[in-house]
Design an enzyme around this catalytic site. Structure first.
Site, short mmCIF file in Angstrom:
data_model
loop_
_atom_site.label_atom_id
_atom_site.label_comp_id
_atom_site.label_asym_id
_atom_site.label_seq_id
_atom_site.Cartn_x
_atom_site.Cartn_y
_atom_site.Cartn_z
N GLU A 128 -10.82 4.35 8.97
CA GLU A 128 -10.97 3.96 7.57
C GLU A 128 -11.52 2.55 7.42
O GLU A 128 -11.02 1.75 6.65
CB GLU A 128 -9.62 4.10 6.84
N GLU A 134 0.85 -1.19 0.00
CA GLU A 134 0.00 0.00 0.00
C GLU A 134 0.89 1.24 0.00
O GLU A 134 1.79 1.38 0.83
CB GLU A 134 -0.90 -0.03 1.24
N ARG A 135 0.65 2.13 -0.95
CA ARG A 135 1.46 3.35 -1.09
C ARG A 135 2.93 3.02 -1.31
O ARG A 135 3.81 3.76 -0.87
CB ARG A 135 1.30 4.28 0.12
N GLU A 155 3.83 9.40 -0.50
CA GLU A 155 2.46 9.25 -0.99
C GLU A 155 1.91 10.54 -1.60
O GLU A 155 1.37 10.52 -2.70
CB GLU A 155 1.56 8.79 0.16
N GLU A 173 4.77 9.15 13.87
CA GLU A 173 4.76 8.40 12.61
C GLU A 173 5.03 9.37 11.47
O GLU A 173 4.26 10.29 11.23
CB GLU A 173 3.41 7.69 12.43
N ASN A 200 -3.26 -1.89 7.62
CA ASN A 200 -4.57 -2.41 7.19
C ASN A 200 -4.40 -3.92 7.21
O ASN A 200 -4.21 -4.56 6.18
CB ASN A 200 -4.93 -1.89 5.80
N ASP A 244 -2.89 14.18 7.10
CA ASP A 244 -2.42 12.93 6.54
C ASP A 244 -1.23 13.14 5.61
O ASP A 244 -1.39 13.08 4.39
CB ASP A 244 -3.58 12.26 5.77
#
Ligand code: GCW
Length: 692
Positions: A310, A190-191, A412, A406, A229, A384
């Site tokens: 999400e 992801e990304r 991204e 983080e 995720n 984000d």
């Protein structure tokens, strides 16, 4: 003079090596900043040769073997002579590396107390006389520290520093320095913009070993090897065995494996009827799961959890809080010394009027409710990973809770692996931002390192930009962001330019014009990116895959995934009103920030439209109107993007062709994209402005 000679030798060395030999292979970028290409300057090289004649590492553990192998590889490559590993110094110039417990020589030096103060990861690098012979001692209380010291020693040579005499003592400012991999079990990332995962579905052991070397060289000591995720399958026995095999490769390099856990695992893979964290069966399930993991991975770091965010499951599904959720996992890993990193990247299932306020609203009331082995993991900004955000107001607002910052290394929202954007200046802006948590002098870095609030557990995580691409990061300059993340995690006080300087010398060579040119490109790249994409505090002018400009993007799924939700451009003006007259997000910051940012005149231009909705004819400090300033910024950004490309062109023939061309092609695309960003955004805003 010296520099020119260095350049010539370097250029010959790379040009003359046959394809497939070490030097040529290095130019694929695979060797990262650990190329160890020969020191070009002959007098300097000769001095190094005298000061490094042999390696004495008497430890026999995997960590000691890895340290010895790295010293051998590095010194032999850099000095162009075999630097052998021997049992005890026979002549001057021995490099003695280890701990008081695995090196009798180090044990006799009487440094044990001083080393204890530096901890398992700290080290000294010191010139000393050992048994009557001149030597360099790399000593630590722990094996990880000895390895970090060895990499530091090699870095001195790689960057052309003197190595005799030496008297250096270092220890990391933050304890847990992690890379978070958003790697899915099917191998997609992801990304991720640099190829598929080297962890899943089949691990690539050589690459993982080289990944570990690279991380150890910059002090990374943890890796979350699956995406937040999280697929609950990651906690099933066959996949835990895979994780254990990865952990075995990383362990000698001082890197622990962590796993992202899916909060619904008790139901999804455990067959339970609920995931309610207050249910004793759920608590038992997590305890047994933790016991099982620690049987396979005795040094397992712990869990990272994305919950109620999400669409991910979480404790709120059962009317419980984030603290209830984090604590049940924390209790499961506590007997084994593990931790939980519970992410604060949450926003409501029902769209909030201002999404950036959500994390603070949910987490501040829970300060003090988390177990001691829980960290709340907070992104640098409240939205984000935008090109520029103010710092997240949770920093300094949870004095009783350990916080992990983080950061996102994978770009991204910053041009992915196509745009050259050196992220260290952005991270420095974050570390240096004043929180006023304890009045002036409480920048984010002091919240993170625990000093301002007296915290003992500290950490930082970076979302990795690595993959199976030959050069690991897609863009050769993506490597700089991986490097800089590690160096700043070790010491947030390092200067972005100094970190760039190290990386350039190790990665591209040390000819003065090469270093100067690349350093200037890196220095200017982030601000250029902000200017041609989202200047003056604009954010989220994007959609889809988060690459191209989409100020018009309205996402039918959620308003807060749309661009107009954030920019509010219309005939009256542009920007998000987060003042007391608007969403009141300014109230989440401490005085005097909340006062300053409540008024446009005392808000820095860089954050103006983050906090304010202003008329198009609002006059900025520059004297220009807001509209003119926008036009000015976009144009300047486009010019700067072209400038990056033009400066790079000056390096033709001065660095290897393969990497020169690869970077050039991307810079050309970046210039074109910069124009596209400007044109699209200005056209869109002009229309909005005219829609009276
Ligand atoms: O930046 C957003 C990304 C998602 C990511 C999410 C998060 C892992 O677009 O891809 O999901 O943040 O941080 O959880």
């Amino acid at each position: 003079m010296t520099g020119r000679r260095a350049l010539v030798v370097f250029a010959c060395a790379t040009a003359l090596l046959p394809i497939g030999a070490g030097g040529a292979a290095a130019e694929t970028g695979y060797d990262l900043w650990l190329r160890y290409s020969p020191v070009g300057d002959a007098p300097r090289r000769d001095a190094y040769r005298l000061a490094a004649t042999a390696i004495v590492v008497t430890g026999r553990s995997p960590a000691s073997e890895a340290t010895a192998a790295e010293l051998r590889r590095g010194l032999t490559g850099l000095l162009g002579v075999d630097v052998p590993r021997i049992e005890r110094p026979r002549a001057s110039g021995a490099i003695i590396a280890g701990t008081p417990s695995n090196s009798p020589l180090i044990a006799t030096l009487g440094w044990t107390d001083a080393l204890a103060r530096l901890g398992e990861e700290g080290y000294v690098l010191r010139s000393a006389t050992v048994g009557g012979l001149r030597a360099t001692v790399i000593a630590s209380k722990g094996q990880a520290g000895a390895m970090y010291g060895a990499f530091h020693f090699l870095r001195l040579i790689q960057t052309g520093q003197p190595i005799d005499p030496l008297d250096i003592a270092e220890k990391p400012r933050l304890d847990r320095r992690l890379l978070d991999h958003w790697d899915n079990l099917d191998g997609s990332i992801e990304r991720g913009y640099a190829g598929r995962s080297f962890f899943w579905p089949e691990r690539v052991d050589d690459r993982i070993r080289d990944y570990a070397r690279a991380n150890a060289s910059i002090g990374i000591n943890g890796a979350v090897i699956n995406s937040v995720n999280a697929n609950p399958q990651s906690l099933t026995p066959p996949l835990l065995e895979k994780s254990a095999a990865i952990a075995a490769i990383l362990r000698p390099y001082g890197i622990r494996v962590y796993l992202a856990a899916n909060f619904a695992a008790p139901r999804m893979i455990g067959g339970l009827a609920t995931n309610d964290p207050r249910d004793p069966a759920v608590a038992r399930w997590w305890r047994e799961k933790a016991d099982e993991i620690y049987r396979l991975i005795p040094d397992f770091g712990g869990f990272v959890v994305k919950a109620n965010s999400e669409g991910q499951p979480g404790p709120q599904d059962y009317g419980r809080t984030h603290a209830d959720g984090a604590n049940v996992l924390a209790d499961a890993v506590a007997p084994h010394g593990g931790v939980v990193m519970w992410r604060a990247f949450v926003y409501n299932a029902d769209v909030d009027p201002d999404r950036v306020k959500r994390a603070y609203a949910e987490f501040v009331p829970l300060d003090g409710a988390f177990r001691p082995n829980v960290f709340v993991q907070v992104k640098n900004g409240p939205l984000d990973f935008q090109p520029r955000e103010p710092f997240h107001p949770l920093f300094g607002a949870m004095p009783k809770t350990s916080l992990v910052a983080e950061l996102q290394i994978t770009q991204e929202y910053l041009g992915q692996s196509t745009h050259l954007v050196y992220l260290a200046p952005m991270w420095k802006e974050f570390f240096d931002a004043e929180t006023y948590a304890k009045g002036p002098g409480s920048p984010v870095a002091t919240v993170l390192d625990g000093s301002v609030e007296g915290k003992r557990q500290t950490g930082i995580a970076g979302v990795a930009n690595t993959g199976r691409d030959a050069n690991w990061t897609g863009h050769d300059f993506g490597q700089a962001n991986w490097y800089a993340f590690g160096r700043l995690a070790w010491n947030p006080a390092l200067r972005a330019e100094d970190v760039a300087d190290e990386w350039i010398r190790m990665t591209w060579g040390d000819a003065p014009d090469v270093v100067t040119t690349i350093r200037s490109i890196m220095r200017d790249s982030r601000e250029a990116y902000v200017r041609y994409t989202m200047p003056l505090g604009l954010h989220h002018l994007i959609g889809g895959d988060h690459y191209a400009p989409m100020p018009e993007n309205t996402d039918p799924r959620r308003a807060d995934w749309s661009a107009p939700y954030y920019h509010h451009a219309d005939a009256t003006g542009i920007g998000f009103d987060r003042t007391r007259g608007g969403s009141r997000a300014v109230e989440q910051y401490r005085a005097p920030l909340r006062e300053w940012w409540n008024a446009p005149a005392t808000t820095p231009d860089e954050l103006l439209l983050w906090f304010h909705h202003l008329p198009w004819d609002y006059r900025l400090k520059s004297g220009r109107t807001l509209w003119d300033e926008l036009v000015f910024s976009y144009n300047r950004g486009v010019d700067e993007a072209r400038g990056l490309e033009q400066r790079w062109r000056m390096l033709r023939g001065k660095i290897d062709d393969a990497r020169y061309e690869a970077v050039l092609a991307r810079l050309q695309r970046q210039s074109a994209d910069a124009s596209a960003w400007r044109d699209k955004c200005l056209r869109y805003f002009e229309r909005a402005r005219g829609s009276r």
